[in-house]
Design a protein around this motif. Structure first.
Motif, mmCIF file in Angstrom:
data_model
loop_
_atom_site.group_PDB
_atom_site.id
_atom_site.type_symbol
_atom_site.label_atom_id
_atom_site.label_comp_id
_atom_site.label_asym_id
_atom_site.label_seq_id
_atom_site.Cartn_x
_atom_site.Cartn_y
_atom_site.Cartn_z
ATOM 1 N N HIS A 22 39.461 -41.922 21.546
ATOM 2 C CA HIS A 22 39.252 -43.355 21.771
ATOM 3 C C HIS A 22 40.071 -44.525 21.085
ATOM 4 O O HIS A 22 40.233 -44.246 20.151
ATOM 5 N N ASN A 23 41.238 -44.710 21.963
ATOM 6 C CA ASN A 23 42.241 -45.544 21.132
ATOM 7 C C ASN A 23 42.851 -44.898 19.932
ATOM 8 O O ASN A 23 42.721 -45.336 18.858
ATOM 9 N N ARG A 53 38.039 -43.688 27.981
ATOM 10 C CA ARG A 53 38.513 -44.662 28.694
ATOM 11 C C ARG A 53 39.356 -45.692 27.630
ATOM 12 O O ARG A 53 39.320 -47.050 27.556
ATOM 13 N N SER A 54 40.256 -45.206 26.793
ATOM 14 C CA SER A 54 40.962 -45.877 25.727
ATOM 15 C C SER A 54 41.998 -46.938 26.456
ATOM 16 O O SER A 54 42.328 -46.762 27.716
ATOM 17 N N ASP A 55 42.265 -48.143 25.715
ATOM 18 C CA ASP A 55 43.052 -49.157 26.429
ATOM 19 C C ASP A 55 44.260 -49.435 25.646
ATOM 20 O O ASP A 55 44.982 -50.300 25.750
ATOM 21 N N ASP A 56 44.746 -48.416 24.887
ATOM 22 C CA ASP A 56 45.948 -48.247 24.123
ATOM 23 C C ASP A 56 46.833 -47.131 24.822
ATOM 24 O O ASP A 56 46.644 -46.837 26.249
ATOM 25 N N SER A 71 38.709 -38.382 31.215
ATOM 26 C CA SER A 71 38.657 -39.552 30.692
ATOM 27 C C SER A 71 37.220 -40.111 31.515
ATOM 28 O O SER A 71 36.927 -40.464 32.472
ATOM 29 N N ASP A 73 33.826 -42.660 30.229
ATOM 30 C CA ASP A 73 32.981 -43.421 29.498
ATOM 31 C C ASP A 73 31.760 -43.348 28.937
ATOM 32 O O ASP A 73 30.849 -43.655 29.368
#
Length: 121
Positions: A22-23, A53-56, A71, A73
Motif C-alpha cells: 500500500h503506497n 489500491r495504492s495512489d502512488d 488490487s 481495498d
C-alpha cells in the motif's frame, strides 16, 4: 510456518512470492530488485503483488517488473489470502514485506532449504 527477517514461509520446488503493498512504490522497487537473482536461478517462479489500491506508483512498479497484480481495498490478511488463491506456479510460498530486501545469495539458501525439506518429506 517459519518466519525469518520479515518473511513468512508457507510450505505448499518453485517459489511463489506474495508482496502485500500500500503506497510502497520505492520499497517495492528495492524488494523486487533483490528477487531478480532468484528468478534468474529458477527459484522464483512468480511474484504476486497484493495491493491495497495504492495512489502512488506502486502498481506501475509491479507492472513494469512483470508481477501479477491483485488490487483490493481490503486489509493485508485478506489481500494475502486472495493472492494465495491466485498462486499458479509455486509449491512453496514466501510472503515478503515490501520493505524487506533479501541479502545477496538468498536464493541458494532457499534452494537448499527446499531441497532438504522435500527430501525429508
Amino acid at each position: 510456518m517459519l518466519a525469518l527477517c520479515g518473511a513468512t514461509w508457507y510450505g505448499l520446488g518453485m517459489l511463489s512470492v506474495i508482496i502485500p503493498t500500500h503506497n510502497n512504490e520505492f520499497a517495492l522497487a528495492r524488494c523486487l530488485a533483490a528477487l531478480v537473482p532468484g528468478a534468474v536461478d529458477g527459484v522464483v517462479s512468480e511474484v504476486i503483488v497484493a495491493d491495497r489500491r495504492s495512489d502512488d506508483g506502486t502498481t506501475t512498479v509491479a507492472d513494469a517488473a512483470g508481477c501479477r497484480l491483485i488490487s483490493l481495498d481490503e486489509p493485508r490478511d485478506e489481500r494475502i489470502a486472495a493472492a494465495l488463491a491466485a498462486v499458479e506456479r509455486g509449491r512453496w510460498i514466501l510472503v515478503l514485506e515490501p520493505t524487506v530486501a533479501l541479502e545477496p545469495g538468498w536464493q541458494r539458501e532457499v534452494s537448499a532449504f527446499v531441497d532438504a525439506a522435500e527430501r525429508a518429506g
